[in-house]
Design a protein around this motif. Structure first.
Motif, PDB file in Angstrom:
ATOM      1  N   ASP A 145     -16.082  -6.237  23.725  1.00 23.77           N
ATOM      2  CA  ASP A 145     -17.424  -6.775  23.952  1.00 23.77           C
ATOM      3  C   ASP A 145     -17.614  -8.102  23.216  1.00 23.77           C
ATOM      4  O   ASP A 145     -18.134  -9.070  23.769  1.00 23.77           O
ATOM      5  N   ALA A 146     -17.173  -8.130  21.950  1.00 19.40           N
ATOM      6  CA  ALA A 146     -17.344  -9.335  21.140  1.00 19.40           C
ATOM      7  C   ALA A 146     -16.588 -10.523  21.725  1.00 19.40           C
ATOM      8  O   ALA A 146     -17.031 -11.671  21.626  1.00 19.40           O
ATOM      9  N   GLN A 147     -15.439 -10.251  22.353  1.00 23.38           N
ATOM     10  CA  GLN A 147     -14.642 -11.309  22.965  1.00 23.38           C
ATOM     11  C   GLN A 147     -15.149 -11.693  24.346  1.00 23.38           C
ATOM     12  O   GLN A 147     -14.604 -12.585  24.983  1.00 23.38           O
ATOM     13  N   GLY A 148     -16.184 -10.991  24.826  1.00 23.76           N
ATOM     14  CA  GLY A 148     -16.752 -11.298  26.134  1.00 23.76           C
ATOM     15  C   GLY A 148     -15.992 -10.707  27.296  1.00 23.76           C
ATOM     16  O   GLY A 148     -16.224 -11.084  28.454  1.00 23.76           O
ATOM     17  N   LEU A 149     -15.108  -9.758  27.026  1.00 26.87           N
ATOM     18  CA  LEU A 149     -14.308  -9.173  28.098  1.00 26.87           C
ATOM     19  C   LEU A 149     -15.038  -8.042  28.816  1.00 26.87           C
ATOM     20  O   LEU A 149     -14.718  -7.721  29.958  1.00 26.87           O
ATOM     21  N   ASN A 150     -15.962  -7.406  28.148  1.00 23.74           N
ATOM     22  CA  ASN A 150     -16.759  -6.332  28.740  1.00 23.74           C
ATOM     23  C   ASN A 150     -18.223  -6.508  28.380  1.00 23.74           C
ATOM     24  O   ASN A 150     -18.561  -7.167  27.394  1.00 23.74           O
ATOM     25  N   ARG A 151     -19.083  -5.846  29.155  1.00 26.74           N
ATOM     26  CA  ARG A 151     -20.514  -5.822  28.868  1.00 26.74           C
ATOM     27  C   ARG A 151     -21.053  -4.446  29.208  1.00 26.74           C
ATOM     28  O   ARG A 151     -20.596  -3.801  30.146  1.00 26.74           O
ATOM     29  N   GLY A 152     -22.059  -4.015  28.464  1.00 25.71           N
ATOM     30  CA  GLY A 152     -22.709  -2.748  28.776  1.00 25.71           C
ATOM     31  C   GLY A 152     -21.757  -1.568  28.679  1.00 25.71           C
ATOM     32  O   GLY A 152     -21.110  -1.351  27.663  1.00 25.71           O
ATOM     33  N   THR A 153     -21.663  -0.820  29.774  1.00 27.96           N
ATOM     34  CA  THR A 153     -20.807   0.371  29.783  1.00 27.96           C
ATOM     35  C   THR A 153     -19.491   0.134  30.521  1.00 27.96           C
ATOM     36  O   THR A 153     -18.746   1.081  30.774  1.00 27.96           O
ATOM     37  N   SER A 154     -19.199  -1.114  30.903  1.00 24.94           N
ATOM     38  CA  SER A 154     -17.966  -1.383  31.642  1.00 24.94           C
ATOM     39  C   SER A 154     -16.760  -1.320  30.713  1.00 24.94           C
ATOM     40  O   SER A 154     -16.855  -1.529  29.510  1.00 24.94           O
ATOM     41  N   GLY A 155     -15.605  -1.022  31.305  1.00 27.23           N
ATOM     42  CA  GLY A 155     -14.358  -0.990  30.558  1.00 27.23           C
ATOM     43  C   GLY A 155     -14.184   0.279  29.744  1.00 27.23           C
ATOM     44  O   GLY A 155     -15.123   1.072  29.574  1.00 27.23           O
ATOM     45  N   ASN A 156     -12.967   0.477  29.249  1.00 30.80           N
ATOM     46  CA  ASN A 156     -12.632   1.676  28.486  1.00 30.80           C
ATOM     47  C   ASN A 156     -11.394   1.439  27.654  1.00 30.80           C
ATOM     48  O   ASN A 156     -10.607   0.523  27.933  1.00 30.80           O
ATOM     49  N   VAL A 157     -11.229   2.264  26.623  1.00 23.93           N
ATOM     50  CA  VAL A 157     -10.143   2.110  25.651  1.00 23.93           C
ATOM     51  C   VAL A 157      -9.537   3.474  25.360  1.00 23.93           C
ATOM     52  O   VAL A 157     -10.261   4.472  25.270  1.00 23.93           O
ATOM     53  N   SER A 158      -8.223   3.524  25.202  1.00 23.48           N
ATOM     54  CA  SER A 158      -7.573   4.770  24.793  1.00 23.48           C
ATOM     55  C   SER A 158      -6.430   4.464  23.843  1.00 23.48           C
ATOM     56  O   SER A 158      -5.911   3.343  23.811  1.00 23.48           O
ATOM     57  N   MET A 159      -6.049   5.474  23.068  1.00 13.56           N
ATOM     58  CA  MET A 159      -4.857   5.351  22.226  1.00 13.56           C
ATOM     59  C   MET A 159      -4.145   6.698  22.165  1.00 13.56           C
ATOM     60  O   MET A 159      -4.774   7.756  22.242  1.00 13.56           O
ATOM     61  N   ARG A 160      -2.831   6.638  22.065  1.00  9.77           N
ATOM     62  CA  ARG A 160      -2.037   7.842  21.925  1.00  9.77           C
ATOM     63  C   ARG A 160      -2.398   8.516  20.603  1.00  9.77           C
ATOM     64  O   ARG A 160      -2.490   7.854  19.564  1.00  9.77           O
ATOM     65  N   PHE A 161      -2.559   9.830  20.639  1.00  8.80           N
ATOM     66  CA  PHE A 161      -2.865  10.558  19.404  1.00  8.80           C
ATOM     67  C   PHE A 161      -2.298  11.970  19.515  1.00  8.80           C
ATOM     68  O   PHE A 161      -2.670  12.730  20.397  1.00  8.80           O
ATOM     69  N   ARG A 162      -1.369  12.261  18.608  1.00 10.03           N
ATOM     70  CA  ARG A 162      -0.729  13.576  18.565  1.00 10.03           C
ATOM     71  C   ARG A 162      -0.167  13.926  19.939  1.00 10.03           C
ATOM     72  O   ARG A 162       0.617  13.170  20.493  1.00 10.03           O
ATOM     73  N   ASP A 163      -0.561  15.067  20.509  1.00  5.94           N
ATOM     74  CA  ASP A 163       0.029  15.505  21.781  1.00  5.94           C
ATOM     75  C   ASP A 163      -0.724  14.986  22.998  1.00  5.94           C
ATOM     76  O   ASP A 163      -0.437  15.403  24.129  1.00  5.94           O
TER      77      ASP A 163
END
Length: 222
Positions: free
Chosen positions: A20-38
């Protein structure tokens, strides 16, 4: 929630806010994930980033299971499928930045008009064909577009970046939007010159020895 999980969830929220800070997304658009355990940790569905807390981040199994009282991002399929099929990737970001999305709306790939394209793994950035959001079909098309690459465009939709770490995935997303911006401006100025596969291939090899790993974001532009 133990300390490691708390830190991981905080990292997911921080990455979403950075987009959001970089201007790549706004509001509820976009999503993020990371590998964690299994499995993986992924941002929730429909929650503005500004209101997101570590407790809102959704744990997701590789079989698609998640807590009954939480709803993962609608794009959980391609996040899960990328992390399940790409052991080199530890995090995935999806965004709708203006210039990436403009080329995706036109269903155009990005050619090697700048040497920084080598950071994405090859001489072009592919645009996956269109499929409705959240579908298995979209996930399959995205995986194909990401073959030997760590970014792609999604037709009439946006972009994906997959990196060894969250920092790297966010860095790749910012670099892709920067390149798309430069390419869009160059097309207004004239006809951009495309670097050869050989020129980009040698740069890909140089980047591999530049310290690109999970511990840092990537090389600076020179």
């Amino acid at each position: 929630m133990d300390r490691d999980e708390r830190i991981a969830r905080e990292s997911v929220v921080a990455a979403a806010r950075e987009l959001d800070a970089q201007g790549l997304n706004r509001g509820t658009s976009g999503n993020v994930s990371m590998r964690f355990r299994d499995g993986l940790l992924i941002t929730p569905s429909g929650l503005p980033t500004a209101r997101m807390r570590p407790e809102d981040v959704v744990p997701l199994g590789l079989d698609g299971t998640h807590p009954a009282d939480q709803k993962p991002s609608s794009e959980w399929r391609f996040h899960r499928d990328i992390l399940a099929s790409r052991p080199d990737c530890g995090a995935v970001v999806h965004a709708h930045p203006v210039y990436c999305t403009a080329f995706a709306l036109c269903r155009k790939e990005i050619p090697a008009v700048h040497y920084m394209i080598a950071a994405f793994g090859g001489p072009n950035v592919r645009c996956a064909p269109y499929a409705p959001y959240g579908t298995a079909e979209l996930s399959e098309l995205a995986l194909a577009a990401l073959a030997d690459r760590n970014v792609c465009l999604l037709a009439n939709h946006g972009m994906i970046a997959a990196g060894a770490s969250l920092d790297k995935a966010v860095w790749l997303a910012v670099e892709l939007e920067t390149l798309c911006h430069q390419y869009a401006v160059a097309l207004q100025v004239g006809i951009p010159t495309v670097l050869s596969d050989h020129e980009i291939g040698s740069t890909v090899e140089r980047f591999r020895g530049y310290g690109l790993n999970a511990a840092n974001a990537g090389p600076e532009r020179s």
